[in-house]
Design a protein around this motif. Sequence first.
Motif, PDB file in Angstrom:
ATOM      1  N   VAL A  57       0.874  -1.071   0.059  1.00  0.00           N
ATOM      2  CA  VAL A  57       0.046  -0.002  -0.077  1.00  0.00           C
ATOM      3  C   VAL A  57       0.778   1.140  -0.009  1.00  0.00           C
ATOM      4  O   VAL A  57       0.742   2.208  -0.615  1.00  0.00           O
ATOM      5  N   GLU A  60       1.927   1.853  -3.492  1.00  0.00           N
ATOM      6  CA  GLU A  60       0.726   2.607  -4.173  1.00  0.00           C
ATOM      7  C   GLU A  60       0.586   3.982  -4.070  1.00  0.00           C
ATOM      8  O   GLU A  60       0.710   4.887  -4.977  1.00  0.00           O
ATOM      9  N   ILE A  66      -2.594   6.234  -5.055  1.00  0.00           N
ATOM     10  CA  ILE A  66      -3.161   6.572  -3.872  1.00  0.00           C
ATOM     11  C   ILE A  66      -3.104   7.995  -3.642  1.00  0.00           C
ATOM     12  O   ILE A  66      -2.125   8.509  -3.691  1.00  0.00           O
ATOM     13  N   ASP A  71      -6.453   8.010   2.605  1.00  0.00           N
ATOM     14  CA  ASP A  71      -6.727   6.905   1.866  1.00  0.00           C
ATOM     15  C   ASP A  71      -5.819   5.772   1.722  1.00  0.00           C
ATOM     16  O   ASP A  71      -6.678   4.614   1.752  1.00  0.00           O
ATOM     17  N   THR A  72      -4.678   5.895   2.040  1.00  0.00           N
ATOM     18  CA  THR A  72      -3.715   4.896   2.598  1.00  0.00           C
ATOM     19  C   THR A  72      -4.036   3.978   3.516  1.00  0.00           C
ATOM     20  O   THR A  72      -4.141   2.878   3.565  1.00  0.00           O
ATOM     21  N   LYS A  74      -7.205   3.723   4.910  1.00  0.00           N
ATOM     22  CA  LYS A  74      -8.351   3.100   4.638  1.00  0.00           C
ATOM     23  C   LYS A  74      -8.092   1.835   3.865  1.00  0.00           C
ATOM     24  O   LYS A  74      -8.527   0.801   4.016  1.00  0.00           O
ATOM     25  N   GLN A  75      -7.055   2.010   2.645  1.00  0.00           N
ATOM     26  CA  GLN A  75      -6.552   0.843   2.058  1.00  0.00           C
ATOM     27  C   GLN A  75      -5.860  -0.339   2.717  1.00  0.00           C
ATOM     28  O   GLN A  75      -6.030  -1.634   2.705  1.00  0.00           O
ATOM     29  N   GLU A  79      -7.123  -4.252   3.508  1.00  0.00           N
ATOM     30  CA  GLU A  79      -6.420  -5.340   2.991  1.00  0.00           C
ATOM     31  C   GLU A  79      -6.502  -6.110   4.216  1.00  0.00           C
ATOM     32  O   GLU A  79      -6.319  -7.325   4.034  1.00  0.00           O
TER      33      GLU A  79
END
Length: 137
Positions: A57, A60, A66, A71-72, A74-75, A79
């Motif tokens: 992540v 990304e 991202i 948002d990171t 949340k990702q 996961e």
Amino acid sequence: MTCNRKPILSFLRREHGAATVETVIWLPFFIAAFGFMVDLAMIFNGQAKVLRVLQDVNREYSVGNIASTADTEKQVLAELSKMEIWPSAASTTQVAGNIRSTVVIPTRQLTITHFFGAFASLEVDVTADMTVEYFEG
């Protein structure tokens, strides 16, 4: 009525069952040691899985797929929820071109036997760092 003591004394002097008694005495210790090793291995395995998620992540985010640190986070949580790991804390920060994500996981989520009370109160902190690779401009 005659009592023949020879078979009784012979039975009492036999040592064939001595190994069985020792095995019965030591078996709980071996089972406890094996359970401890299994739980410890599962904790290290869970830590490696979480680290891999954080690295993926962060990568990304580092290449711009991202948009933000929120948002990171949340990702990362999404996961980890797929692996049924529920962290007690998760954070992502970006300072001076470096991204740092940290997750804190109670070890009771990673163990199998839940036999050792010492593992129940511990937490595993997993941190991954990544350098930002994209520049907005």
